[in-house]
Design a protein around this motif. Sequence first.
Motif, PDB file in Angstrom:
ATOM      1  N   LEU A  97     -42.981 -43.522  18.843  1.00 52.54           N
ATOM      2  CA  LEU A  97     -43.803 -42.321  19.366  1.00 52.54           C
ATOM      3  C   LEU A  97     -44.573 -41.769  18.059  1.00 52.54           C
ATOM      4  CD1 LEU A  97     -44.059 -40.044  21.305  1.00 52.54           C
ATOM      5  CD2 LEU A  97     -42.026 -38.663  20.131  1.00 52.54           C
ATOM      6  N   TYR A  98     -44.077 -42.135  17.108  1.00 49.60           N
ATOM      7  CA  TYR A  98     -44.965 -41.694  15.868  1.00 49.60           C
ATOM      8  C   TYR A  98     -46.283 -42.513  15.784  1.00 49.60           C
ATOM      9  CZ  TYR A  98     -47.151 -41.712  11.299  1.00 49.60           C
ATOM     10  OH  TYR A  98     -47.780 -41.905  10.147  1.00 49.60           O
ATOM     11  N   PHE A  99     -46.214 -43.765  16.021  1.00 52.36           N
ATOM     12  CA  PHE A  99     -47.152 -44.778  16.057  1.00 52.36           C
ATOM     13  C   PHE A  99     -48.283 -44.209  17.035  1.00 52.36           C
ATOM     14  CE2 PHE A  99     -44.994 -47.570  12.948  1.00 52.36           C
ATOM     15  CZ  PHE A  99     -45.895 -47.428  12.027  1.00 52.36           C
ATOM     16  N   VAL A 100     -47.875 -44.055  18.090  1.00 54.60           N
ATOM     17  CA  VAL A 100     -48.775 -43.725  19.470  1.00 54.60           C
ATOM     18  C   VAL A 100     -49.235 -42.320  19.203  1.00 54.60           C
ATOM     19  CG1 VAL A 100     -48.798 -43.403  21.995  1.00 54.60           C
ATOM     20  CG2 VAL A 100     -47.624 -45.343  20.792  1.00 54.60           C
ATOM     21  N   GLY A 101     -48.566 -41.405  18.917  1.00 59.95           N
ATOM     22  CA  GLY A 101     -48.997 -40.056  18.882  1.00 59.95           C
ATOM     23  C   GLY A 101     -49.654 -39.387  17.583  1.00 59.95           C
ATOM     24  N   ALA A 102     -49.064 -39.893  16.354  1.00 61.43           N
ATOM     25  CA  ALA A 102     -49.555 -39.315  15.168  1.00 61.43           C
ATOM     26  C   ALA A 102     -50.325 -40.262  14.287  1.00 61.43           C
ATOM     27  CB  ALA A 102     -48.343 -38.635  14.360  1.00 61.43           C
ATOM     28  N   GLU A 103     -50.349 -41.472  14.175  1.00 62.66           N
ATOM     29  CA  GLU A 103     -50.822 -42.342  13.356  1.00 62.66           C
ATOM     30  C   GLU A 103     -52.061 -42.267  13.722  1.00 62.66           C
ATOM     31  OE1 GLU A 103     -51.341 -44.990  10.323  1.00 62.66           O
ATOM     32  OE2 GLU A 103     -49.658 -44.170  10.937  1.00 62.66           O
ATOM     33  N   GLY A 104     -52.959 -42.363  12.673  1.00 62.70           N
ATOM     34  CA  GLY A 104     -54.380 -42.460  12.572  1.00 62.70           C
ATOM     35  C   GLY A 104     -54.996 -40.707  12.265  1.00 62.70           C
ATOM     36  N   GLY A 105     -54.065 -40.085  12.231  1.00 63.95           N
ATOM     37  CA  GLY A 105     -54.222 -38.615  11.887  1.00 63.95           C
ATOM     38  C   GLY A 105     -54.170 -38.421  10.364  1.00 63.95           C
ATOM     39  N   THR A 106     -53.701 -36.921  10.229  1.00 62.71           N
ATOM     40  CA  THR A 106     -53.417 -36.480   9.048  1.00 62.71           C
ATOM     41  C   THR A 106     -52.306 -37.040   8.051  1.00 62.71           C
ATOM     42  OG1 THR A 106     -54.086 -34.542   9.692  1.00 62.71           O
ATOM     43  CG2 THR A 106     -53.116 -34.299   7.657  1.00 62.71           C
ATOM     44  N   ALA A 107     -51.179 -37.263   8.979  1.00 63.18           N
ATOM     45  CA  ALA A 107     -50.082 -37.803   8.298  1.00 63.18           C
ATOM     46  C   ALA A 107     -49.951 -39.424   8.362  1.00 63.18           C
ATOM     47  CB  ALA A 107     -49.021 -37.470   9.113  1.00 63.18           C
ATOM     48  N   VAL A 148     -49.866 -43.306   7.776  1.00 60.35           N
ATOM     49  CA  VAL A 148     -49.032 -44.260   6.894  1.00 60.35           C
ATOM     50  C   VAL A 148     -50.169 -45.415   6.524  1.00 60.35           C
ATOM     51  CG1 VAL A 148     -47.186 -45.794   6.557  1.00 60.35           C
ATOM     52  CG2 VAL A 148     -46.798 -43.753   7.774  1.00 60.35           C
ATOM     53  N   PHE A 149     -50.788 -45.821   7.348  1.00 59.62           N
ATOM     54  CA  PHE A 149     -51.809 -47.087   6.926  1.00 59.62           C
ATOM     55  C   PHE A 149     -53.211 -46.511   7.216  1.00 59.62           C
ATOM     56  CE2 PHE A 149     -48.113 -48.713   9.456  1.00 59.62           C
ATOM     57  CZ  PHE A 149     -47.598 -49.595   8.287  1.00 59.62           C
ATOM     58  N   SER A 150     -53.888 -46.971   6.234  1.00 57.30           N
ATOM     59  CA  SER A 150     -55.284 -46.473   6.225  1.00 57.30           C
ATOM     60  C   SER A 150     -56.414 -47.307   7.289  1.00 57.30           C
ATOM     61  CB  SER A 150     -56.066 -46.472   4.771  1.00 57.30           C
ATOM     62  OG  SER A 150     -55.929 -48.082   4.679  1.00 57.30           O
ATOM     63  N   GLY A 151     -57.317 -46.658   7.680  1.00 57.95           N
ATOM     64  CA  GLY A 151     -58.256 -47.304   8.684  1.00 57.95           C
ATOM     65  C   GLY A 151     -57.963 -46.980  10.102  1.00 57.95           C
ATOM     66  N   GLU A 152     -58.434 -47.556  11.128  1.00 64.59           N
ATOM     67  CA  GLU A 152     -58.512 -47.415  12.408  1.00 64.59           C
ATOM     68  C   GLU A 152     -57.604 -48.393  13.175  1.00 64.59           C
ATOM     69  OE1 GLU A 152     -59.350 -44.559  14.228  1.00 64.59           O
ATOM     70  OE2 GLU A 152     -59.640 -43.769  12.242  1.00 64.59           O
ATOM     71  N   GLY A 153     -57.255 -49.378  12.308  1.00 63.54           N
ATOM     72  CA  GLY A 153     -56.247 -50.682  13.136  1.00 63.54           C
ATOM     73  C   GLY A 153     -55.223 -50.103  13.921  1.00 63.54           C
ATOM     74  N   VAL A 154     -54.699 -49.424  13.511  1.00 61.56           N
ATOM     75  CA  VAL A 154     -53.186 -48.929  14.425  1.00 61.56           C
ATOM     76  C   VAL A 154     -53.900 -48.107  15.534  1.00 61.56           C
ATOM     77  CG1 VAL A 154     -51.038 -47.750  14.478  1.00 61.56           C
ATOM     78  CG2 VAL A 154     -51.477 -49.122  12.579  1.00 61.56           C
ATOM     79  N   HIS A 155     -54.756 -47.153  15.367  1.00 62.33           N
ATOM     80  CA  HIS A 155     -55.399 -46.219  16.509  1.00 62.33           C
ATOM     81  C   HIS A 155     -55.718 -47.315  17.451  1.00 62.33           C
ATOM     82  CE1 HIS A 155     -57.340 -42.867  18.518  1.00 62.33           C
ATOM     83  NE2 HIS A 155     -58.323 -43.759  18.230  1.00 62.33           N
ATOM     84  N   TRP A 160     -55.116 -50.244  18.400  1.00 59.00           N
ATOM     85  CA  TRP A 160     -53.886 -51.064  19.119  1.00 59.00           C
ATOM     86  C   TRP A 160     -53.434 -50.034  19.995  1.00 59.00           C
ATOM     87  CZ3 TRP A 160     -52.776 -55.796  19.590  1.00 59.00           C
ATOM     88  CH2 TRP A 160     -53.678 -56.733  18.606  1.00 59.00           C
ATOM     89  N   VAL A 161     -52.912 -48.857  19.729  1.00 56.45           N
ATOM     90  CA  VAL A 161     -52.161 -47.799  20.776  1.00 56.45           C
ATOM     91  C   VAL A 161     -53.239 -46.900  21.210  1.00 56.45           C
ATOM     92  CG1 VAL A 161     -50.388 -48.208  19.121  1.00 56.45           C
ATOM     93  CG2 VAL A 161     -51.783 -46.240  18.685  1.00 56.45           C
ATOM     94  N   HIS A 162     -54.668 -47.142  21.426  1.00 58.05           N
ATOM     95  CA  HIS A 162     -55.308 -46.072  21.995  1.00 58.05           C
ATOM     96  C   HIS A 162     -55.167 -45.594  23.339  1.00 58.05           C
ATOM     97  CE1 HIS A 162     -59.353 -44.745  23.507  1.00 58.05           C
ATOM     98  NE2 HIS A 162     -59.303 -44.094  22.426  1.00 58.05           N
TER      99      HIS A 162
END
Length: 72
Positions: free
Chosen positions: A38-48, A50-57, A59-61
């Motif tokens: 849920l963190y990776f789908v909902g919050a990763e790529g925002g202010t909090a 963990v990983f820089s860049g848009e890679g995770v965003h 993948w879970v877009h």
Amino acid sequence: MAQSAAPPAVAPDAPLTLPVRAILPWAAFFGILMLILLYFVGAEGGTAAVFSGEGVHEWVHDGRHLLGFPCH
């Protein structure tokens, strides 16, 4: 020639039950796993992030939109 193809039905000796102590560790494991997902789908790529860049965003877009998280 009076034999049937199916074996005779045998009643179980005890009902099939699982004790809570057997289920609790697995429930905790999958609960933590779902929170991480849920963190990776909902919050990763925002202010909090963990990983820089848009890679995770990227993948879970589609999952973000499917679950109703805004990302644009």
